[in-house]
Design a protein around this motif. Structure first.
Motif, short mmCIF file in Angstrom:
data_model
loop_
_atom_site.label_atom_id
_atom_site.label_comp_id
_atom_site.label_asym_id
_atom_site.label_seq_id
_atom_site.Cartn_x
_atom_site.Cartn_y
_atom_site.Cartn_z
N TYR A 89 -8.75 2.12 -9.59
CA TYR A 89 -10.44 2.83 -8.93
C TYR A 89 -10.25 3.21 -7.26
O TYR A 89 -9.75 2.22 -7.19
CB TYR A 89 -11.86 1.78 -9.77
CG TYR A 89 -12.26 1.77 -10.58
CD1 TYR A 89 -12.55 2.83 -11.43
CD2 TYR A 89 -11.72 0.66 -11.46
CE1 TYR A 89 -12.87 2.95 -12.99
CE2 TYR A 89 -11.89 0.58 -13.41
CZ TYR A 89 -12.70 2.24 -13.72
OH TYR A 89 -12.42 2.22 -15.53
N THR A 90 -10.11 4.59 -7.39
CA THR A 90 -10.44 4.88 -5.96
C THR A 90 -11.10 4.25 -4.64
O THR A 90 -12.10 3.66 -5.60
CB THR A 90 -9.79 6.00 -5.58
OG1 THR A 90 -10.76 6.65 -6.26
CG2 THR A 90 -8.99 6.98 -6.78
N ARG A 91 -10.80 4.27 -3.72
CA ARG A 91 -12.35 4.07 -3.07
C ARG A 91 -13.31 4.93 -2.94
O ARG A 91 -14.31 4.63 -2.67
CB ARG A 91 -11.53 4.13 -1.25
CG ARG A 91 -10.30 3.31 -1.08
CD ARG A 91 -10.10 3.24 0.28
NE ARG A 91 -10.95 3.94 1.21
CZ ARG A 91 -11.26 2.87 2.35
NH1 ARG A 91 -10.84 1.54 2.17
NH2 ARG A 91 -12.34 2.52 2.82
N HIS A 92 -13.04 5.53 -3.20
CA HIS A 92 -14.25 6.35 -3.66
C HIS A 92 -14.65 6.46 -5.05
O HIS A 92 -16.47 6.64 -4.82
CB HIS A 92 -13.51 8.12 -4.31
CG HIS A 92 -15.14 9.24 -4.03
ND1 HIS A 92 -15.48 10.73 -3.39
CD2 HIS A 92 -15.50 9.45 -4.87
CE1 HIS A 92 -16.77 11.03 -3.37
NE2 HIS A 92 -16.42 10.87 -4.92
N SER A 93 -14.72 5.68 -5.76
CA SER A 93 -15.28 5.79 -7.64
C SER A 93 -15.87 4.61 -7.10
O SER A 93 -16.87 4.25 -7.12
CB SER A 93 -14.17 5.00 -8.50
OG SER A 93 -13.58 3.74 -7.87
N GLU B 12 -8.96 -0.07 -5.16
CA GLU B 12 -8.30 0.03 -4.38
C GLU B 12 -9.32 -0.17 -3.01
O GLU B 12 -10.32 0.20 -3.01
CB GLU B 12 -8.27 1.48 -4.15
CG GLU B 12 -7.51 2.34 -3.03
CD GLU B 12 -7.13 3.86 -2.18
OE1 GLU B 12 -6.06 4.25 -2.09
OE2 GLU B 12 -8.48 4.81 -2.83
N GLY B 13 -8.26 -0.84 -1.60
CA GLY B 13 -8.75 -1.03 -1.26
C GLY B 13 -8.47 -0.11 0.42
O GLY B 13 -8.64 0.41 0.12
N ARG B 14 -7.14 -0.65 1.20
CA ARG B 14 -6.30 0.36 1.88
C ARG B 14 -5.61 1.20 1.55
O ARG B 14 -5.17 1.85 2.06
CB ARG B 14 -5.59 -0.81 3.59
CG ARG B 14 -6.93 -1.30 4.15
CD ARG B 14 -6.53 -1.58 5.82
NE ARG B 14 -7.57 -2.23 6.22
CZ ARG B 14 -7.27 -2.52 7.66
NH1 ARG B 14 -6.69 -2.45 8.03
NH2 ARG B 14 -8.31 -3.58 7.70
N GLY B 15 -5.08 1.00 0.25
CA GLY B 15 -4.07 1.00 -0.61
C GLY B 15 -2.74 0.88 0.14
O GLY B 15 -2.62 0.29 0.86
N TRP B 16 -1.86 2.12 -0.42
CA TRP B 16 -0.86 2.69 0.14
C TRP B 16 -0.63 3.01 1.20
O TRP B 16 0.27 2.60 1.88
CB TRP B 16 0.08 3.09 -1.34
CG TRP B 16 0.17 3.32 -2.51
CD1 TRP B 16 -0.84 4.05 -3.93
CD2 TRP B 16 0.41 1.83 -3.63
NE1 TRP B 16 -0.50 3.33 -5.02
CE2 TRP B 16 0.12 2.25 -4.53
CE3 TRP B 16 1.37 0.87 -2.95
CZ2 TRP B 16 0.27 0.83 -5.70
CZ3 TRP B 16 1.69 -0.01 -4.12
CH2 TRP B 16 0.84 0.12 -5.34
N GLY C 214 4.39 -5.31 4.75
CA GLY C 214 3.79 -5.58 3.04
C GLY C 214 2.46 -5.53 2.41
O GLY C 214 1.74 -4.94 3.27
N TYR C 215 2.03 -4.87 1.11
CA TYR C 215 0.90 -4.84 0.59
C TYR C 215 0.63 -6.64 0.60
O TYR C 215 1.72 -6.90 0.07
CB TYR C 215 0.95 -4.24 -0.67
CG TYR C 215 1.59 -2.52 -0.27
CD1 TYR C 215 0.90 -1.46 0.57
CD2 TYR C 215 2.65 -2.35 -0.91
CE1 TYR C 215 1.36 -0.43 0.76
CE2 TYR C 215 3.13 -0.05 -0.59
CZ TYR C 215 2.64 0.52 0.60
OH TYR C 215 2.75 1.05 0.75
N ALA C 216 -1.10 -6.55 0.05
CA ALA C 216 -1.08 -7.75 -0.63
C ALA C 216 -2.83 -6.66 -1.84
O ALA C 216 -3.29 -5.77 -1.76
CB ALA C 216 -2.84 -7.99 0.61
#
Length: 288
Positions: free
Chosen positions: A118-122, A191-195, A209-211
């Motif tokens: 679910y994206t930030r917009h959602s 989604e937080g800060r995303g890719w 890296g991502y978390a």
């Protein structure tokens, strides 16, 4: 049926000045209440754009009359803790929060195995104060837990996300929610800060890296299978899309910091996942 005395008072109010004043006062009071109620609902709902199915919802708190606005899809009705029902936005801790009543397909990414991002917009995330672009692909991936409340459906997960984002931005002074992604016990990814943006999750390693953070506290009990499946599916999707290196190293948050995250019950589980590395010395020696 009205009695004679009441009819006489209604049609000949000059016979009872006190009754006349009381009647006028009551009518004025009711009128003002209706006006205030309508204004309150109109402010909370905000102007809408029927063509796009969105409403502009103002975010505010007790100290700031108006701070930011997000363009987002809002639920039609919500009963707040005070028992009142509002249209458009939900009130929580003096801040209006927008909740999607329907989430468009362009705001949900199916990554397989029954898992969606679910994206930030959602979830109507606040706009970041700033950001740094992430240099892909990531060679590290970190597992965290939020150590707070868990959530089991879209609405409760959005409420949890908003609380985490507000805490990170308003209390810690960060540019945005810290994590790249978060996972609910509904088995879905948020989604937080995303890719594309560098996170604020693992000090000293954010640019490498991502978390992903499991929403909840997993010191005593592990997260459910649906959420564990979501995490592994996210990593595989990231590899497939080129966001994560095929030779990435996986770590728990406590491997890199003096912390209990991702929790005593979750930490042993991830040690059996592919690419897990117990020793962070490998990171330094490999020149990451």
């Amino acid at each position: 049926m009205m009695d004679g005395n009441l009819l006489q008072r209604l049609f000949y109010p000059q016979n009872n000045g006190r009754f006349k004043k009381a009647l006028i006062t009551s009518l004025v009071s009711v009128t003002i209440s209706l006006i205030l109620k309508f204004s309150e609902r109109s402010f909370l709902s905000g102007p809408s754009d029927p063509a796009r199915g969105v409403a502009r919802c103002s975010q505010f708190d007790s100290n700031v009359s108006l701070s930011t606005e997000n363009l987002c899809v809002c639920s039609d009705k919500y009963q707040a803790p005070d028992g009142k029902s509002y249209s458009g936005c939900r009130l929580s801790n003096y801040r209006s929060i927008c909740f999607p009543s329907t989430v468009g397909s362009n705001h949900v990414i199916d990554i397989g195995n029954g898992v969606n991002i679910y994206t930030r917009h959602s979830w109507c995330a606040r706009e970041p104060k700033g950001f740094q672009l992430f240099q892909k692909p990531a060679r590290l991936f970190f597992i965290h837990h939020t150590a707070g409340h868990s959530c089991h459906n879209f609405d409760t997960c959005v409420n949890t996300l908003k609380g985490i984002q507000n805490f990170h931005m308003d209390n810690r002074g960060w540019d945005d929610i810290g994590y790249s992604f978060l996972i609910g016990q509904d088995g879905q990814i948020y989604e937080g800060r995303g890719w594309d943006h560098v996170g604020a999750h693992t000090k000293g390693f954010n640019t490498w890296g991502y978390a992903v953070s499991f929403m909840g506290n997993y010191m005593a009990q592990p997260p459910n299978n649906a959420s564990l499946n979501a995490a592994r599916t996210l990593i595989e999707y990231g590899k497939r899309m080129g966001y994560i290196s095929s030779t990435y190293h996986l770590y728990g948050h406590r491997d890199m910091s003096n912390t209990s995250s991702p929790g005593d019950a979750l930490y042993p589980i991830i040690q059996f996942w592919p690419h897990y590395r117990r020793d962070k010395i490998h990171v330094l020696h490999d020149g990451f």
